[in-house]
Write a protein that holds these residues in place. Sequence first.
Motif, PDB file in Angstrom:
ATOM      1  N   TRP A 151       0.806  -1.224   0.000  1.00  0.00           N
ATOM      2  CA  TRP A 151       0.000   0.000   0.000  1.00  0.00           C
ATOM      3  C   TRP A 151       0.835   1.269   0.000  1.00  0.00           C
ATOM      4  N   ALA A 152       1.870   1.332   0.810  1.00  0.00           N
ATOM      5  CA  ALA A 152       2.680   2.556   0.887  1.00  0.00           C
ATOM      6  C   ALA A 152       3.348   2.848  -0.452  1.00  0.00           C
ATOM      7  N   GLY A 153       3.875   1.817  -1.091  1.00  0.00           N
ATOM      8  CA  GLY A 153       4.525   2.002  -2.388  1.00  0.00           C
ATOM      9  C   GLY A 153       3.547   2.426  -3.465  1.00  0.00           C
ATOM     10  N   ILE A 154       2.349   1.849  -3.432  1.00  0.00           N
ATOM     11  CA  ILE A 154       1.320   2.217  -4.410  1.00  0.00           C
ATOM     12  C   ILE A 154       0.896   3.662  -4.194  1.00  0.00           C
ATOM     13  N   ALA A 155       0.642   4.032  -2.942  1.00  0.00           N
ATOM     14  CA  ALA A 155       0.207   5.403  -2.639  1.00  0.00           C
ATOM     15  C   ALA A 155       1.261   6.418  -3.075  1.00  0.00           C
TER      16      ALA A 155
END
Length: 199
Positions: A151-155
């Motif tokens: 999630w952090a990388g996608i965001a």
Amino acid sequence: MTRCEDQVTGLLLAAGGGRRLGGRPKALLQHRGRPLVEHAVGVLRAAGCARLHVVLGAAAGTVLERARLDGCAVVTNPDWEQGMGSSLRAGLDSLAGSGARAALVLLVDQPGIGAEAAGRVLATYRDETSLAAASYEGVRGHPVLFGAAHWAGIAASATGDQGARAYLRAHAQDVRLVECGDVARPYDIDTEADLSHLE
């Protein structure tokens, strides 16, 4: 609830303003006698998602008045005009602290994708590192499954209308593709001509 239902939250991106549709919010387009956002919620539920987060933006107040979103956590994206990336970020942010270990992401303007395709992608879930996407004759599409580890990388990479495209491209070797071309059609409702797909 099964393991999938308990740990994977359905995330519906329904904030678009329908700029090429004369400014008609996509969530409110009628399909089979109800707003498109209701149809998409039904798809995620039928696929096996017990928990649902719905990201609204354009005409959010009107959508809430007209559409039945009972049991859904509604997230309003004030930056929806910046594109799908902002809605994806808002949706993933809303899942923080919810106990979800993965998100099954569906777009409101793809009514040709039903519960069978969504269920196939959901079934790939294993743990927080899961990363999967429906494919259509080998071409990656929606829905997509993002384990919480991503999630952090996608965001961080979700900008404009790109959504998770850059992240998925960079991690292509880790994405499990699930062929769904036999059960779904991945068209978008973007233009007046596309309205012919609605029933």
